[in-house]
Write a protein that holds these residues in place. Sequence first.
Motif, PDB file in Angstrom:
ATOM      1  N   UNK A 180     -30.780  20.708  24.577  1.00 46.62           N
ATOM      2  CA  UNK A 180     -31.286  19.666  25.387  1.00 46.62           C
ATOM      3  C   UNK A 180     -30.297  19.274  26.555  1.00 46.62           C
ATOM      4  N   UNK A 181     -30.848  19.196  27.755  1.00 53.71           N
ATOM      5  CA  UNK A 181     -29.793  18.477  28.579  1.00 53.71           C
ATOM      6  C   UNK A 181     -30.622  17.378  29.443  1.00 53.71           C
ATOM      7  N   UNK A 182     -29.866  16.398  29.846  1.00 50.92           N
ATOM      8  CA  UNK A 182     -30.366  15.237  30.774  1.00 50.92           C
ATOM      9  C   UNK A 182     -29.331  14.594  31.773  1.00 50.92           C
ATOM     10  N   UNK A 183     -29.778  14.380  32.623  1.00 43.36           N
ATOM     11  CA  UNK A 183     -28.744  13.670  33.686  1.00 43.36           C
ATOM     12  C   UNK A 183     -29.076  11.938  33.590  1.00 43.36           C
ATOM     13  N   UNK A 184     -27.859  11.391  33.403  1.00 39.37           N
ATOM     14  CA  UNK A 184     -27.851   9.911  33.091  1.00 39.37           C
ATOM     15  C   UNK A 184     -26.889   9.515  33.865  1.00 39.37           C
ATOM     16  N   UNK A 185     -27.066   8.659  34.853  1.00 35.70           N
ATOM     17  CA  UNK A 185     -26.029   7.805  35.782  1.00 35.70           C
ATOM     18  C   UNK A 185     -25.255   8.726  36.245  1.00 35.70           C
ATOM     19  N   UNK A 186     -25.953   9.854  36.935  1.00 37.45           N
ATOM     20  CA  UNK A 186     -25.098  11.070  37.459  1.00 37.45           C
ATOM     21  C   UNK A 186     -24.129  11.715  36.655  1.00 37.45           C
ATOM     22  N   UNK A 187     -24.529  11.750  35.277  1.00 33.75           N
ATOM     23  CA  UNK A 187     -23.541  12.617  34.222  1.00 33.75           C
ATOM     24  C   UNK A 187     -24.506  13.497  33.482  1.00 33.75           C
ATOM     25  N   UNK A 188     -24.064  14.579  33.130  1.00 34.38           N
ATOM     26  CA  UNK A 188     -25.036  15.569  32.346  1.00 34.38           C
ATOM     27  C   UNK A 188     -24.567  15.285  30.980  1.00 34.38           C
ATOM     28  N   UNK A 189     -25.693  15.107  30.077  1.00 39.72           N
ATOM     29  CA  UNK A 189     -25.393  14.871  28.772  1.00 39.72           C
ATOM     30  C   UNK A 189     -25.993  16.098  27.868  1.00 39.72           C
ATOM     31  N   UNK A 190     -25.481  16.756  27.072  1.00 41.39           N
ATOM     32  CA  UNK A 190     -26.233  17.983  26.530  1.00 41.39           C
ATOM     33  C   UNK A 190     -26.136  17.653  25.136  1.00 41.39           C
ATOM     34  N   UNK A 191     -27.129  17.986  24.318  1.00 41.53           N
ATOM     35  CA  UNK A 191     -27.375  17.773  22.955  1.00 41.53           C
ATOM     36  C   UNK A 191     -28.376  16.913  22.569  1.00 41.53           C
TER      37      UNK A 191
END
Length: 144
Positions: A133-144
């Motif tokens: 799973x990956x998402x973009x939050x505040x211009x950053x990519x967060x995986x897991x």
Amino acid sequence: MSAASSPAARRTVLKGAAAIVGAAGAGAALTACSTETNSGGGSPAVPAEAVELGAAADVPVGGAKLFREKKILVSCAEAGQYKAFSAQCTHSGCVLDKIVEGQGNCPCHGSRFDVTTGKVLRGPAADPLPEVPVKSEGGKLIAG
């Protein structure tokens, strides 16, 4: 010991020594396939906790980026739409080392994976890369 039995005994000893050396050589060959030297050794293919990868803008639209140190591969089909996969080869656990023409490359045995689907394009790997799973939050990519 008689002179006639001495060469036979010597051959037996030499054959035994050759077998031991051969077994040691086989062990060294197996070590060469180890994941320890390619950063994958023993760690899970998919992160157990959320991991910050970096700026979402680092993944080009229509392309992909390998976050090798985090063992994650991220592609971006359309602006803001990301898909991530483990960058750990499903064959022997080596971490992919580069992306070439839309394919993630495994440096250990030459497996290739589609960076947009995780699908195996060339073996010896038989299983696709696990999706993360990956998402973009505040211009950053967060995986897991």
